[in-house]
Write an enzyme that holds these catalytic residues in place. Structure first.
Site, mmCIF file in Angstrom:
data_model
loop_
_atom_site.group_PDB
_atom_site.id
_atom_site.type_symbol
_atom_site.label_atom_id
_atom_site.label_comp_id
_atom_site.label_asym_id
_atom_site.label_seq_id
_atom_site.Cartn_x
_atom_site.Cartn_y
_atom_site.Cartn_z
ATOM 1 N NE ARG A 121 35.676 35.467 37.616
ATOM 2 C CZ ARG A 121 36.255 35.676 38.531
ATOM 3 N NH1 ARG A 121 37.734 35.733 38.390
ATOM 4 N NH2 ARG A 121 35.877 36.244 39.286
ATOM 5 C CD GLN A 126 35.435 40.935 30.748
ATOM 6 O OE1 GLN A 126 34.766 42.171 29.787
ATOM 7 N NE2 GLN A 126 36.536 39.951 30.699
ATOM 8 C CG ASP A 129 31.963 37.986 37.205
ATOM 9 O OD1 ASP A 129 32.030 37.165 38.412
ATOM 10 O OD2 ASP A 129 33.354 37.218 37.002
ATOM 11 C CB SER A 132 33.645 40.696 38.738
ATOM 12 O OG SER A 132 34.874 39.879 38.004
ATOM 13 C CE1 TYR A 229 37.241 32.382 40.734
ATOM 14 C CE2 TYR A 229 36.526 31.439 38.848
ATOM 15 C CZ TYR A 229 35.998 32.660 39.992
ATOM 16 O OH TYR A 229 35.189 33.123 39.752
#
Length: 373
Positions: A121, A126, A129, A132, A229
């Site tokens: 992350r 991004q 991912d 996400s 997280y």
């Protein structure tokens, strides 16, 4: 460089790892694309559209034969990949902790398995991912699932026959899925509150117009796990959180839980006694049900009832929106491979930061540090 897209074999999996859009983009890089017939049918992508984008359509054997890269949503069984090129990449969501035997199978077959859910992350990753992109849709769908099971309306309605009160929605766990659940419930007119173990999420909750429910002045809330997280809470925090949540949850109509800790069973957030305190007809949606569940009594793949409260435990929630989930997943895979595409070699070449993070197997061995500890 042959990139193969096989039809997903996991029960109930309707997503596909490439769309006509990404097939066209891969072809523009110089790759040859092969798509198994019917691979995108469940996600509303027709074979003719893949063919028009430049892919070859064939049966599974022809699709995988000689493939250098195999794209998947869920990892294919190693035995089904016997015909791929030596050292071929398997790029998919591989569930490394839950499917360790399959990872060992990739190693034994000499394949290089790349787990997209291990994507670090960091800012430049991004767009790659998958957690996400899929969690966003899961959060949205969780609210629709709750609304479909809830026997009342979400928004306040003032009518000549009287007023209908707004539903009260409580979101537990404010990651990507939780934030989208908050936003969606607000759009539907609910009164929304939310909680998380990370203090930084308080402002995010407020920015979406929801009420933050937080334990104050107890050690444990400051801790944030690796990669953004949630980490594990201190015993003192867990006790204080349980007391606060018990008082709050009894007043809620809908609870949505989203809390996950990578590589560990999902934390228990809602107990049977807390369910019993909710009024009859309330709904709880457990988005962590496939990893042990946040809610006592939740059953993966089922909607069950306890104390008059419905507990929704659908599997693969993002996959229940297959067209959009596939489009986002496929773009994640394209963004990843195209970022590392070497024009001279005609193939992607990974760097250490991302390559070492997601590579599970290479040269007949399991090489990922997270699986070797």
């Amino acid at each position: 460089m042959k990139i193969a897209v096989a039809r997903e074999q996991a029960p109930g999996e309707r997503r596909v790892a490439a769309t006509p859009e990404t097939v066209r983009k891969f072809a523009a890089l110089g790759a040859t694309l092969a798509v198994e017939a019917g691979a995108g049918a469940a996600a509303s992508y027709a074979d003719a559209d893949y063919a028009a984008a430049g892919a070859t359509i064939g049966d599974r054997a022809a699709t995988l034969s000689g493939a250098d890269i195999v794209l998947g949503v869920q990892g294919p069984e190693p035995a089904s990949l016997a015909a791929v090129a030596p050292g071929a990449w398997v790029v998919a969501g591989l569930n490394p902790f839950g499917e360790r035997a399959r990872v060992d199978g990739y190693a034994a077959a000499g394949l290089e398995a790349l787990a997209m859910e291990f994507m670090p992350r960091i800012t430049r990753a991004q767009s790659m991912d998958i957690l996400s992109s899929q969690s966003n849709l899961s959060g949205y769908k969780s609210v629709l699932d709750a609304a479909s099971e809830y026997g009342r309306a979400f928004p306040m309605m003032m009518t000549a026959a009287g007023t209908v009160s707004a539903a009260r929605v409580f979101v537990m766990g404010v990651g990507v899925a939780g934030l989208q659940a908050i936003a969606t419930a607000r759009r539907l007119g609910a009164q929304v509150s939310a909680t998380d173990v990370r203090s930084a999420t308080k402002e995010q909750i407020q920015s979406l117009g929801a009420k933050p429910i937080f334990v104050e002045n107890v050690a444990g809330i400051e801790g944030e796990g690796a990669g953004g997280y949630a980490g594990e809470m201190s015993p003192e925090y867990q006790a204080a959180q349980a007391e606060l949540v018990s008082a709050h949850i009894a007043k809620q109509d809908i609870v949505i839980t989203t809390a996950l800790i990578p590589g560990r069973p999902a934390p228990r957030l809602v107990t049977d006694s807390q369910l019993a305190s909710m009024r009859s007809g309330s709904v709880v949606v457990d988005l962590a049900v496939e990893q042990g569940g946040n809610v006592e009594g939740a059953v993966a793949g089922e909607v069950v009832e306890r104390h008059g409260v419905k507990i929704v435990g659908h599997r693969n929630v993002a996959g229940r929106l297959p067209a959009d989930a596939s489009a986002l997943f496929a773009r994640n895979l394209y963004n990843f491979l195209s970022t590392f595409w070497d024009k001279e070699q005609g193939r992607p070449v990974l760097d250490d930061e991302i390559g070492d993070a997601i590579r599970l197997t290479k040269g007949g061995q399991v090489v990922n540090a997270r699986l070797l500890t």
